[in-house]
Motif scaffolding. Structure first.
Motif, PDB file in Angstrom:
ATOM      1  N   TYR A   1     -38.010  58.523 -28.983  1.00 40.53           N
ATOM      2  CA  TYR A   1     -38.106  57.919 -30.314  1.00 40.53           C
ATOM      3  C   TYR A   1     -39.469  56.862 -30.935  1.00 40.53           C
ATOM      4  N   THR A   2     -40.231  56.487 -31.004  1.00 44.29           N
ATOM      5  CA  THR A   2     -41.402  55.538 -32.359  1.00 44.29           C
ATOM      6  C   THR A   2     -41.273  54.129 -31.007  1.00 44.29           C
ATOM      7  N   GLY A   3     -42.412  53.891 -30.228  1.00 43.20           N
ATOM      8  CA  GLY A   3     -41.685  52.577 -29.826  1.00 43.20           C
ATOM      9  C   GLY A   3     -43.580  51.623 -31.624  1.00 43.20           C
ATOM     10  N   HIS A   4     -42.926  50.431 -32.208  1.00 38.62           N
ATOM     11  CA  HIS A   4     -43.855  50.309 -32.539  1.00 38.62           C
ATOM     12  C   HIS A   4     -44.064  48.598 -32.528  1.00 38.62           C
ATOM     13  N   ASN A   5     -45.475  48.414 -32.041  1.00 36.88           N
ATOM     14  CA  ASN A   5     -45.491  46.398 -32.052  1.00 36.88           C
ATOM     15  C   ASN A   5     -46.829  45.813 -32.491  1.00 36.88           C
ATOM     16  N   GLY A   6     -46.543  45.643 -33.613  1.00 34.47           N
ATOM     17  CA  GLY A   6     -48.056  44.847 -34.641  1.00 34.47           C
ATOM     18  C   GLY A   6     -49.167  43.973 -34.396  1.00 34.47           C
ATOM     19  N   ILE A   7     -47.914  43.249 -32.995  1.00 32.41           N
ATOM     20  CA  ILE A   7     -48.513  42.010 -33.220  1.00 32.41           C
ATOM     21  C   ILE A   7     -50.028  41.900 -32.700  1.00 32.41           C
ATOM     22  N   PRO A   8     -50.650  40.971 -33.206  1.00 33.09           N
ATOM     23  CA  PRO A   8     -51.954  40.151 -32.711  1.00 33.09           C
ATOM     24  C   PRO A   8     -52.318  40.810 -30.652  1.00 33.09           C
ATOM     25  N   GLU A   9     -51.099  39.935 -30.031  1.00 32.06           N
ATOM     26  CA  GLU A   9     -51.482  39.319 -29.052  1.00 32.06           C
ATOM     27  C   GLU A   9     -51.511  41.082 -28.310  1.00 32.06           C
ATOM     28  N   PHE A  10     -49.949  41.792 -28.457  1.00 36.28           N
ATOM     29  CA  PHE A  10     -49.815  43.012 -28.279  1.00 36.28           C
ATOM     30  C   PHE A  10     -51.282  44.076 -28.059  1.00 36.28           C
ATOM     31  N   LEU A  11     -51.499  43.260 -29.181  1.00 32.79           N
ATOM     32  CA  LEU A  11     -52.882  44.643 -29.774  1.00 32.79           C
ATOM     33  C   LEU A  11     -53.643  44.901 -29.152  1.00 32.79           C
ATOM     34  N   GLN A  12     -54.028  43.799 -28.249  1.00 37.37           N
ATOM     35  CA  GLN A  12     -54.834  43.064 -27.661  1.00 37.37           C
ATOM     36  C   GLN A  12     -55.280  44.312 -26.655  1.00 37.37           C
ATOM     37  N   SER A  13     -54.536  45.363 -25.997  1.00 37.71           N
ATOM     38  CA  SER A  13     -54.212  45.606 -24.936  1.00 37.71           C
ATOM     39  C   SER A  13     -53.563  47.095 -25.100  1.00 37.71           C
ATOM     40  N   ASN A  14     -52.767  47.348 -25.747  1.00 37.74           N
ATOM     41  CA  ASN A  14     -51.560  48.345 -25.978  1.00 37.74           C
ATOM     42  C   ASN A  14     -52.284  49.561 -27.640  1.00 37.74           C
ATOM     43  N   ALA A  15     -51.499  50.072 -27.333  1.00 38.32           N
ATOM     44  CA  ALA A  15     -51.493  51.119 -28.831  1.00 38.32           C
ATOM     45  C   ALA A  15     -50.688  50.709 -29.371  1.00 38.32           C
ATOM     46  N   ARG A  16     -50.350  50.215 -30.647  1.00 38.02           N
ATOM     47  CA  ARG A  16     -49.446  50.044 -31.954  1.00 38.02           C
ATOM     48  C   ARG A  16     -48.518  50.485 -31.958  1.00 38.02           C
ATOM     49  N   GLU A  17     -48.610  52.098 -31.947  1.00 31.89           N
ATOM     50  CA  GLU A  17     -47.746  53.166 -32.122  1.00 31.89           C
ATOM     51  C   GLU A  17     -47.802  54.127 -30.482  1.00 31.89           C
ATOM     52  N   SER A  18     -46.522  54.129 -29.788  1.00 33.59           N
ATOM     53  CA  SER A  18     -46.242  55.158 -28.858  1.00 33.59           C
ATOM     54  C   SER A  18     -45.060  55.668 -28.578  1.00 33.59           C
ATOM     55  N   VAL A  19     -44.953  57.292 -28.116  1.00 32.83           N
ATOM     56  CA  VAL A  19     -43.429  57.563 -27.616  1.00 32.83           C
ATOM     57  C   VAL A  19     -42.935  57.247 -26.488  1.00 32.83           C
TER      58      VAL A  19
ATOM     59  N   ALA B   1     -24.817  44.425 -41.484  1.00 34.86           N
ATOM     60  CA  ALA B   1     -24.582  44.164 -42.395  1.00 34.86           C
ATOM     61  C   ALA B   1     -26.324  44.982 -42.771  1.00 34.86           C
ATOM     62  N   GLY B   2     -26.466  45.898 -43.795  1.00 38.96           N
ATOM     63  CA  GLY B   2     -27.835  45.855 -44.153  1.00 38.96           C
ATOM     64  C   GLY B   2     -27.818  47.396 -44.723  1.00 38.96           C
ATOM     65  N   TYR B   3     -29.162  48.291 -44.041  1.00 37.20           N
ATOM     66  CA  TYR B   3     -29.019  49.734 -44.982  1.00 37.20           C
ATOM     67  C   TYR B   3     -29.342  50.570 -43.772  1.00 37.20           C
ATOM     68  N   THR B   4     -29.135  52.121 -44.085  1.00 39.91           N
ATOM     69  CA  THR B   4     -29.884  53.447 -43.626  1.00 39.91           C
ATOM     70  C   THR B   4     -30.964  53.378 -43.731  1.00 39.91           C
ATOM     71  N   GLY B   5     -31.805  53.577 -42.760  1.00 39.92           N
ATOM     72  CA  GLY B   5     -33.137  54.208 -42.430  1.00 39.92           C
ATOM     73  C   GLY B   5     -33.854  55.599 -42.204  1.00 39.92           C
ATOM     74  N   ASP B   6     -34.094  56.279 -41.828  1.00 40.74           N
ATOM     75  CA  ASP B   6     -35.121  56.974 -41.066  1.00 40.74           C
ATOM     76  C   ASP B   6     -34.062  56.969 -40.365  1.00 40.74           C
ATOM     77  N   ILE B   7     -33.124  58.932 -40.801  1.00 42.28           N
ATOM     78  CA  ILE B   7     -31.843  59.540 -40.020  1.00 42.28           C
ATOM     79  C   ILE B   7     -32.433  60.900 -39.060  1.00 42.28           C
ATOM     80  N   MET B   8     -31.863  60.389 -37.646  1.00 43.14           N
ATOM     81  CA  MET B   8     -31.663  61.575 -36.622  1.00 43.14           C
ATOM     82  C   MET B   8     -30.724  62.092 -35.728  1.00 43.14           C
TER      83      MET B   8
ATOM     84  N   THR C   1     -39.061  56.873 -35.482  1.00 46.76           N
ATOM     85  CA  THR C   1     -37.920  57.161 -35.830  1.00 46.76           C
ATOM     86  C   THR C   1     -38.558  58.288 -34.456  1.00 46.76           C
ATOM     87  N   GLY C   2     -37.725  59.786 -34.603  1.00 46.34           N
ATOM     88  CA  GLY C   2     -37.411  59.851 -32.998  1.00 46.34           C
ATOM     89  C   GLY C   2     -36.542  60.919 -33.801  1.00 46.34           C
ATOM     90  N   SER C   3     -35.761  61.641 -32.021  1.00 45.18           N
ATOM     91  CA  SER C   3     -35.070  63.024 -32.122  1.00 45.18           C
ATOM     92  C   SER C   3     -34.560  62.792 -30.610  1.00 45.18           C
TER      93      SER C   3
END
Length: 518
Positions: free
Chosen positions: A140-158, A59-66, A126-128
């Motif tokens: 598609y997009t990878g998103h991780n804003g966890i502080p420990e992850f950001l210490q050595s990684n970009a927040r967003e990537s393809v 159960a949920g909602y429809t987000g960005d559509i590809m 989102t992606g295609s």
């Protein structure tokens, strides 16, 4: 939102399998697999899905559509926005609807899961999809804003997953594109990939910003062979102008229709939130901004397109509110909304309801007048509403969950507004969608008379406009002359009265008809 008539029709299981360094995910559902959804503006049904070790409620909602069209069928991938998000778990995994006519859908379950807290796709964006040979690539997009992850990684990537059947997707763990030098790796998302015939290569558009400077750009990458995983950065295909000054241009899409190229993107931070487009006679620009560059108002977001080879459609989501009341705040994700794109003689785009949606409403319903206010005249299916200072209103009895309203509406002068009201309770509060002759716009208001959404439209006096409203639950989508659409969210609409309104305007409504599904 409550949805009925969700029918389980098959039985398939999700499973998560390790294969060397790649992860393969098998789409399906623990408690039933595919589900037929009798909603023209669908959200995920209420099913238990997922792997046998870790099922969860869909159960949920429809987000960005590809959307992706293949072999006579629309594969409508979307970001799943779960109603309940357990702590420590990821979000916005990719699910799928399928349809052949865009009025009837099946729900296919989860296709690409989110990752772990230590992985780049803890949150999925989102992606295609693009087909190369016999293999499908889902960027598609990878998103991780966890502080420990950001210490050595970009927040967003393809990131990328591949499939031979559009259902069983294998994540390619060795593939990742991050923002190149000069661009901002905190906002680097929404890859859109297509075969660029002019370059005889594959092109990828990515939404990002310059760094330094923080100007919104749609960056361009190319490759001769997606299988190689090597993408070379090119100059941006579009950069926001100082006049626009967009913060981000999300969910980019590009396509050719007739003699023109169109560049779509969505923007959610300016005074004109929603899905915008540019047009050009070449894929390389220069890109022109039409007088009305919006596909819909701000309650239709992240519009991306797909064509069946004959017609092109734009797929977005109709914003929900939190709390889910008429006076709630606009929130992310909601119901899927689809418009058919039309092309005007000057190359600008228009929108109309898909034909199958129009044809879905076949049963004529009696329009019953409930009451009148002010200077109104009712004669069969013709309604005259004359207003100088006082409102003129004609109200009708409720029409239920699903209905199509058709009418011809004309405005008598260049001031004031006229349109439709939808009551949100029994005490007389109503939301409205009106044609404002002075502002040359179609505007939606909530029951507190606060503007929620608008789209430009040049009105002429004493001109009959063909109006069509498609309603389903709290969704109300208005179309006018096959030229423009305005998506609205009005909670309570199906339970209460609706009607016509004129304020400072003399309006006439003729040929008023209401039809419902059989």
């Amino acid at each position: 939102m409550k949805y009925r008539n969700i029918i389980t029709i098959a039985s398939v299981f999700f499973s998560l399998v390790s294969c060397s360094q790649d992860e393969t995910y098998i789409g399906g559902s623990i408690t039933g697999g595919e589900s037929e959804i009798t909603n023209i503006y669908p959200v995920p049904p209420r099913l238990w899905i997922g792997g046998a070790d870790e099922p969860y409620y869909s159960a949920g909602y429809t987000g960005d559509i590809m959307p992706f069209f293949d072999n006579g069928k629309f594969h409508i991938y979307f970001l799943h926005d779960a109603q309940n998000k357990p702590a420590g778990k990821g979000f916005h995994d990719i699910h799928e609807f399928q349809s052949t006519d865009l009025a009837h859908f099946t729900y296919e379950g989860q296709m690409i899961p989110y990752g772990k807290t230590t992985e780049a796709d803890f949150g999925v964006g989102t992606g295609s999809v693009v087909k190369v040979g016999n293999l499908y690539y889902f960027y598609y997009t990878g998103h991780n804003g966890i502080p420990e992850f950001l210490q050595s990684n970009a927040r967003e990537s393809v990131l990328c997953a591949t499939s031979s059947d559009l259902k069983n997707w294998t994540k390619k763990s060795s593939f990742k594109i991050t923002a190149p030098a000069g661009y901002y790796n905190f906002d680097f998302r929404d890859p859109h990939v297509f075969f660029n015939e002019q370059l005889n290569k594959y092109s990828m558009l990515v939404s990002t910003q310059t760094e330094p400077g923080r100007k919104a750009v749609i960056l361009h990458f190319t490759t001769a062979d997606p299988a190689s995983g090597n993408w070379e950065v090119q100059a941006p295909i579009y950069t926001t102008t100082p006049q626009e000054n967009y913060l981000m241009m999300e969910c980019a899409d590009i396509f050719k229709m007739g003699n023109y190229w169109y560049l779509f993107f969505s923007e959610n931070w300016s005074g004109s939130k929603g899905t915008h487009y540019k047009m050009a006679t070449s894929i390389n620009g220069p890109w022109m901004t039409p007088q009305n560059d919006m596909i819909d108002g701000e309650y239709f977001y992240a519009g991306k397109t797909a064509s069946n080879g004959n017609k092109r459609y734009v797929f977005g989501w109709g914003t929900r509110k939190t709390p889910e009341t008429d006076l709630g705040n606009k929130d992310w994700a909601g119901n899927m909304v689809i418009h058919e794109l039309t092309q005007n003689q000057d190359g600008t785009l228009g929108t109309q309801a898909p034909q199958a949606v129009k044809d879905y409403f076949t049963k004529k319903t009696t329009v019953e007048v409930d009451g009148t206010t002010g200077n109104t005249t009712v004669n069969a299916s013709t309604y005259s509403l004359n207003s100088t200072t006082d409102k003129a209103i004609v109200t009708f009895k409720p029409i239920g969950k699903r209905a199509k309203i058709k009418a011809k509406l004309s405005l008598g002068n260049t001031a004031g507004s006229a349109g439709f009201v939808f009551h949100t309770n029994n005490s007389g509060s109503y939301a409205k969608i009106v044609f404002d002759a002075a502002k040359n716009a179609i505007i939606g208001y909530n029951s507190a008379s606060q503007e929620t959404t608008r789209i430009k439209f040049q009105f002429q006096t004493n001109t009959k406009y063909d109006v069509e409203l498609i309603t389903e639950g709290s969704m109300v989508v208005l179309y006018i002359n096959g030229k423009a659409a305005l998506t609205n969210r009005i909670y309570g609409r199906e339970k209460y009265k609706w009607g016509l309104i004129s304020e400072g305007q003399n309006s006439t409504v003729t040929n008023l008809q209401v039809t419902q599904p059989e």
